[in-house]
Write an enzyme that holds these catalytic residues in place. Structure first.
Site, PDB file in Angstrom:
ATOM      1  CE  LYS A   1      -4.584   0.442   1.933  1.00 22.02           C
ATOM      2  NZ  LYS A   1      -5.583  -0.097   2.840  1.00 22.02           N
TER       3      LYS A   1
ATOM      4  CD  GLU B   1     -19.806  -3.177   8.083  1.00 22.17           C
ATOM      5  OE1 GLU B   1     -19.878  -4.254   7.460  1.00 22.17           O
ATOM      6  OE2 GLU B   1     -18.910  -2.333   7.875  1.00 22.17           O
TER       7      GLU B   1
ATOM      8  NE  ARG C   1     -22.940  -5.377   2.921  1.00 19.60           N
ATOM      9  CZ  ARG C   1     -21.662  -5.397   2.577  1.00 19.60           C
ATOM     10  NH1 ARG C   1     -20.746  -5.666   3.466  1.00 19.60           N
ATOM     11  NH2 ARG C   1     -21.320  -5.159   1.338  1.00 19.60           N
TER      12      ARG C   1
HETATM   13  C1  LIG Z   1     -19.292  -2.686   4.438  1.00 19.63           C
HETATM   14  C2  LIG Z   1     -18.132  -1.753   4.541  1.00 19.63           C
HETATM   15  N1  LIG Z   1     -17.572  -1.494   5.746  1.00 19.63           N
HETATM   16  C3  LIG Z   1     -16.526  -0.642   5.840  1.00 19.63           C
HETATM   17  C4  LIG Z   1     -16.026  -0.039   4.744  1.00 19.63           C
HETATM   18  C5  LIG Z   1     -14.896   0.964   4.839  1.00 19.63           C
HETATM   19  N2  LIG Z   1     -13.703   0.510   4.130  1.00 19.63           N
HETATM   20  C6  LIG Z   1     -13.386   0.963   2.912  1.00 19.63           C
HETATM   21  S1  LIG Z   1     -12.002   0.291   2.304  1.00 19.63           S
HETATM   22  C7  LIG Z   1     -11.770  -0.605   3.699  1.00 19.63           C
HETATM   23  C8  LIG Z   1     -10.560  -1.473   3.831  1.00 19.63           C
HETATM   24  C9  LIG Z   1     -10.428  -2.364   2.673  1.00 19.63           C
HETATM   25  O1  LIG Z   1      -9.268  -3.135   2.827  1.00 19.63           O
HETATM   26  P1  LIG Z   1      -8.869  -4.157   1.705  1.00 19.63           P
HETATM   27  O2  LIG Z   1     -10.076  -4.876   1.222  1.00 19.63           O
HETATM   28  O3  LIG Z   1      -7.767  -4.998   2.236  1.00 19.63           O
HETATM   29  O4  LIG Z   1      -8.372  -3.228   0.535  1.00 19.63           O
HETATM   30  P2  LIG Z   1      -7.094  -2.240   0.522  1.00 19.63           P
HETATM   31  O5  LIG Z   1      -7.609  -0.872   0.833  1.00 19.63           O
HETATM   32  O6  LIG Z   1      -6.139  -2.705   1.566  1.00 19.63           O
HETATM   33  O7  LIG Z   1      -6.586  -2.343  -0.843  1.00 19.63           O
HETATM   34  C10 LIG Z   1     -12.782  -0.373   4.618  1.00 19.63           C
HETATM   35  C11 LIG Z   1     -12.869  -0.979   5.962  1.00 19.63           C
HETATM   36  C12 LIG Z   1     -16.634  -0.322   3.512  1.00 19.63           C
HETATM   37  N3  LIG Z   1     -16.219   0.247   2.383  1.00 19.63           N
HETATM   38  N4  LIG Z   1     -17.672  -1.174   3.439  1.00 19.63           N
END
Ligand SMILES: Cc1ncc(C[n+]2csc(CCOP(=O)(O)OP(=O)(O)O)c2C)c(N)n1
Length: 663
Positions: free
Chosen positions: A301, A388, A416
């Site tokens: 990242k 969630e 959700r």
């Molecule tokens: C249902 C839901 N909960 C929380 C979020 C907030 N959120 C956006 S990106 C993320 C982290 C995603 O991590 P990952 O899937 O590993 O992708 P990366 O950003 O590391 O590439 C979160 C918690 C969301 N988008 N959707």
């Protein structure tokens, strides 16, 4: 600069580049994103991590025929740059500009919209099933993060892939980070997979083979044979009892089998997600597989930008920053604390005084500021991952044991868990506290993130109490009140700076279902208008009241505090005394607070006309800021005053008051 990027008007251009040119393109893309996001803000870290992966995807596949389904889709900027949107990239996340997420209407290359985590595998599988039904041959690629993988839906999909289709390509983009550091057993498991010496050796063997693979049919047949061998070896490692004592699940350790393989998906990897030739060859290979496959890609990242590498959590998504230092713009002196920080600090105080209170986040410790509790009282803090539904059920379980769990979940993500709210919290009438952050607009993110439906979805469920504070002091009072409640309570508040009022040392209990009269009628003889601004709309309500007063109206301002239960007494009293009622809410009008007032009027046969200020029955787009959207949709002082004037000029003084009972 932008030599290749300028020419990359569509994915076909990418295919024409040599490997060396693709590598230059990667560098140009990084520079472009770093400089545009410095002004617009956005998800820089995740996008810097997938530059090579996205180039490789476009080098191998052909969108729009082939389908890419991005989980969350916050990492889609590179894809946008390579699919004809470079010239508008500097508008990303701003009014009338490109969305920060995948949107079907924005480009034929975005086949599936998203912004909530965990949807990609299911949606991709649906697309595969449709393809198989239609007898067409497009490739379907789901790209999902290691944190998205922890989401329940991802597992529901994986459970269903092998029995549904033979051709499915999953790419696990593993950077070890959610927004914060990824948490939980799955993340530990992936780490074991990466570091397990046997898997590593196999991965290296396969990598060596793939790298040497010439193009062509025969080579691919050989590759499949080799992969069969690879798979055999993988199973061997998986089934053999490891000599190393593994500390996992009590059944021999979870380092021992590859979970994807157990679910009928071929597993390839882990491979270096910044190694373009390796990515391209592996994807070429995946394209020819006649069985579902998951490629485990390791990415970093923030790759290529020092500030983002140093602080992955901050650079996951951020506002404008200084390119040279990575420092975000300082908040103006005198800016009130954010609602989030007020919430976080209040949680610490509540937990200190009341041993039944705990804080729960679903992977949003910094967004919700629950990290303040984590730091102060780590044993009273739970990060359950992007989960969630689980968060709510977990809270319900604790509540049955006498606890007052506080779920800090964005209004939009709590959608959700609706069934868990109804079936678990409300039906069993458990004292779970829902602090619904981002209630209102999340302007730059747009419709996927606006929290505009929560009153409607909570109000219809028995036992639920729904409130909205007018300022940060009242937020703390409401949290305190909620910890004394025996029912599920929901507190909604928006993003960003609060109102700047002092917070009392000792919060006070608020009587449930009781509104607060801010300003009564003065009986000045002016035409009477009763304003009911809910929560953060108090600010707008006060401005409207001040303007009306200068025009000679007699105005009452009531802070409803509760969308449920309504203060029926106060609402009826002021409504019957007024010629006009105005309700304000940062929420859709349908089913919201104004609807509740109208239901009361219908029940009590109150004939006073009502103007409802709120959001219309449509999805509200993204924009640079809240003000742009409020202007566009008329949630302004000027428009509200104009509506009030128009309503009252149509109703001559006194005409509507014939049936009034209370004066
Ligand atoms: C249902 C839901 N909960 C929380 C979020 C907030 N959120 C956006 S990106 C993320 C982290 C995603 O991590 P990952 O899937 O590993 O992708 P990366 O950003 O590391 O590439 C979160 C918690 C969301 N988008 N959707």
């Amino acid at each position: 600069m932008s030599h290749y990027l300028e020419k990359a008007e569509g994915p076909l251009q990418v295919k024409k580049l040599s490997l060396a040119q693709m590598q230059e393109l990667a560098e140009e893309i990084r520079q472009e994103m770093i400089s545009v996001l410095a002004k617009n803000g956005g998800h820089l870290g995740p996008n810097l991590g997938v530059v090579e992966l996205t180039i490789a995807l476009h080098a191998v596949f052909n969108t729009p025929k082939d389908k890419f389904i991005w989980d969350v889709s916050h990492q889609i900027y590179v894809h946008k740059l390579l699919t004809g949107r470079r010239d508008r990239f500097n508008t990303i996340r701003s009014t009338n500009g490109l969305s920060g997420f995948a949107v079907r209407s924005e480009s034929e290359h975005d086949c599936y919209g998203a912004a909530h985590a965990g949807t990609a595998l299911s949606a991709a599988l649906g697309i595969c099933a449709a393809r198989d039904q239609l007898g067409t041959d497009e490739n379907v690629v789901a790209i999902f993060g290691d944190a998205a993988l922890t989401n329940g839906i991802s597992f529901e999909a994986m459970n269903n892939i092998a029995q549904t289709t033979k051709r499915f390509i999953g790419i696990l983009n593993d950077n070890e980070w959610s927004i914060a550091k990824n948490v939980g057993a799955i993340s530990g498991y992936l780490n074991k997979l990466i570091t397990h010496p046997s898997y590593n050796k196999l991965a290296k063997d396969f990598e060596r083979f793939i790298r040497r693979l010439p193009k062509g049919e025969l080579a691919l047949t050989l590759a499949h044979k080799a992969e069969e061998g690879f798979k055999g070896a993988l199973t061997e490692v998986g089934l053999k009892k490891s000599k190393r004592p593994l500390d996992a699940d009590g059944r021999g350790g979870y380092g021992n089998s590859v979970i994807f393989e157990e679910m009928g998906l071929r597993y390839l990897g882990p491979i270096d997600g910044h190694d373009l030739p390796l990515l391209i060859s592996t994807l070429e290979f995946a394209k020819t597989c006649d069985h579902p496959i998951v490629i485990h890609v390791l990415t970093t990242k923030g790759k290529g930008y020092e500030a983002a590498l140093k602080n992955p959590e901050k650079f996951h998504g951020l506002g404008p920053y200084d390119v040279s230092t990575g420092a975000t713009l300082p908040t103006k002196p005198g800016t009130p604390p954010t609602w989030q920080d007020v919430f976080g600090n209040a949680m610490v105080k509540l937990c200190q005084k009341d041993s039944t209170v705990v804080g729960i986040t679903a992977a949003m410790p910094s967004g919700t500021s629950l990290k303040i509790l984590e730091k102060a009282m780590p044993n009273r803090y739970y990060d359950v991952g992007i989960a969630e539904e689980h968060a709510v059920l977990f809270a319900c379980g604790m509540a049955t044991m006498g606890f007052h769990p506080v779920c800090a979940i964005y209004s939009t993500f709590l959608q959700r868990a609706y069934d868990c709210i109804v079936h678990d919290a409300a039906l069993q009438d458990l004292p779970v506290i829902f602090c619904m952050d981002r209630a209102g607009l999340s302007p730059q993110d747009g419709p996927t993130h606006h929290g505009l439906f929560d009153i409607a979805y909570v109000r219809s469920v028995p036992n639920c109490i729904a409130m909205a504070p007018k300022d940060e002091d009242e937020l703390v009072d409401m949290m305190f009140t909620a910890t004394h409640e025996r029912h599920p309570t929901f507190i909604r508040y928006p993003r960003g700076p609060a109102e700047g009022v002092p917070i009392k040392d000792q919060p006070k209990l608020i009587e449930v279902g009781k509104a607060e009269v801010i300003q009564s009628f003065s009986n000045s003889g002016g035409r009477k208008v009763a304003l009911f601004p809910l929560g953060n709309m108090m600010n707008l309500g006060r401005k409207v009241a001040a303007q009306l007063a200068t025009e000679g109206y007699d105005v009452a301002v009531i802070n409803p505090r509760f969308a449920k239960p309504l203060d029926a007494g106060a609402t009826e009293f002021f409504a019957r005394a007024a010629e006009l009622v105005v309700t304000f809410e940062d929420h859709v009008l349908m089913g919201g607070y104004g609807s509740a007032v109208l239901e009361l009027f219908s029940e009590k046969r109150i004939a006073t006309p009502v103007i409802q200020v709120g959001w219309p029955d449509q999805f509200i787009e993204h924009a640079t800021n809240v003000d742009d959207l409020r202007r566009k949709y008329g949630l302004t002082v000027e428009n509200t005053i104009a509506r009030i004037r128009a309503e009252l000029s149509e109703s001559p003084h006194g005409e509507r008051r014939r049936d009034l009972v209370v004066a």
